[in-house]
Design an enzyme around this catalytic site. Structure first.
Site, PDB file in Angstrom:
ATOM      1  N   ASP A 134      16.788  39.504  49.855  1.00  0.00           N
ATOM      2  CA  ASP A 134      17.577  38.373  50.499  1.00  0.00           C
ATOM      3  C   ASP A 134      18.168  37.615  49.339  1.00  0.00           C
ATOM      4  O   ASP A 134      17.849  37.600  47.922  1.00  0.00           O
ATOM      5  CB  ASP A 134      16.519  37.305  50.920  1.00  0.00           C
ATOM      6  CG  ASP A 134      15.880  38.160  52.150  1.00  0.00           C
ATOM      7  OD1 ASP A 134      16.203  39.048  52.741  1.00  0.00           O
ATOM      8  OD2 ASP A 134      14.708  37.554  52.300  1.00  0.00           O
TER       9      ASP A 134
HETATM   10  N1  URA Z   1      10.920  40.569  52.034  1.00  0.00           N
HETATM   11  C1  URA Z   1      11.842  39.303  52.315  1.00  0.00           C
HETATM   12  O1  URA Z   1      11.369  38.654  53.302  1.00  0.00           O
HETATM   13  N2  URA Z   1      12.562  39.094  51.497  1.00  0.00           N
HETATM   14  C2  URA Z   1      13.017  40.019  50.522  1.00  0.00           C
HETATM   15  O2  URA Z   1      14.120  39.589  49.851  1.00  0.00           O
HETATM   16  C3  URA Z   1      12.231  41.189  50.271  1.00  0.00           C
HETATM   17  C4  URA Z   1      11.305  41.392  51.223  1.00  0.00           C
END
Ligand code: URA
Length: 296
Positions: A134
């Protein structure tokens, strides 16, 4: 999977030069035809000449010769005007993704993307992130132009483990471990593969207080003695075997422990290189790449 798929696979000379991102196909052809390109001991003037590449480490863009284990047996080194040309047919990069960058090759609205962190040369090589972190997440992100292996590493069929260091709001407890492990959690109506959680630390603190000062459960008792209800945060390692949208955040939110911080620390058997500061990247070594291939 065949670990040696890249070894001794002949490649056209003009394509090799183009793959460095330094020359267009036309420029590469001109260079070759005008006798400026030497392969091993001799000038090669045929752009279509097939060159056997002997190891993946021979193949590198940029000039980071320190990463190469060029040995004397290698007689297919390529020189342009006497300069050793380093190229990599399939590029694999480990990046320590900083927060604030999208795991994408471009963003229509002009937001920063991880490709922006690469050199202009590398940006020309059609690299893409292997899976997503993310925008606010950090840590190990692989970038490659090897669609085939990337696809395998991401396929839920292969269950490649990803390990995340997470900090969540609230106190993680045994029943959270059981719930994640059960394989009975659902996201978007679909069962999640069993995930593992290793609780590292519980922090207790009062609002407006330095979180790091009262960070152990022993001190939690002292906090309680004051009669004030402390806030709690937990640190843990979460091991996922698939990569669904916001998976860690959504699984932890379902347990009532929203994720405050997330950093990927391992992808398959590759740990995040501790020397990489956020925004730094490096090429995978042959050994690392072979390990990744073997894992899939
Ligand atoms: N899971 C998430 O919620 N965000 C990430 O960036 C990676 C795994």
């Amino acid at each position: 999977m065949d670990n040696n798929k890249n070894i001794n696979k002949p490649e056209r000379l003009d394509k090799i030069l183009t793959s460095t991102g330094r020359w267009s196909r036309k420029e590469a052809r001109n260079l070759i035809q005008s006798g400026r390109v030497r392969v091993g001991g001799g000038i090669v003037r045929n752009p279509a000449a097939k060159i056997e590449t002997q190891t993946q480490t021979q193949i590198m863009t940029g000039g980071d010769i320190n990463n190469l284990n060029i040995n004397n047996k290698n007689n297919n080194l390529i020189f342009v005007d006497g300069e050793l040309i380093l190229y990599r047919r399939e590029i694999w990069i480990m990046m320590n993704k900083p927060a604030g960058y999208l795991s994408a090759t471009e963003d229509g609205r002009g937001a920063p993307v991880v490709l922006d962190l690469l050199t202009p040369e590398l940006r020309k090589l059609n690299l893409f992130p292997v899976g997503r972190l993310d925008k606010d997440s950090e840590g190990l992100l692989l970038l490659t132009n090897d669609g085939q292996l990337a696809h395998k590493l991401l396929s839920p069929k292969y269950h490649v483990e990803k390990i995340y260091y997470i900090r969540v709001s609230g106190r993680l407890i045994e029943s959270d471990i059981t719930a994640l492990k059960s394989g009975e959690m659902r996201l978007d109506g679909k069962l999640c593969l069993p995930a593992d959680l290793k609780i590292l630390k519980i922090h207790a603190f009062h609002k407006n207080q330095d979180k790091n000062k009262n960070n152990l459960s022993g001190e939690l008792k002292a906090e309680l003695k004051t009669g004030l209800e402390p806030e709690l945060e937990s640190e843990a390692l979460l091991i996922l075997r698939e990569g669904r949208y916001h998976q860690a955040k959504r699984m932890l939110a379902a347990l009532g422990k929203p994720v405050l911080y997330l950093k990927r620390v391992k992808f398959g058997n590759l740990p995040l290189d501790p020397d990489l500061k956020p925004g730094d990247f490096r090429f995978l070594t042959d050994e690392e790449l072979n390990q990744l291939s073997r894992r899939s």
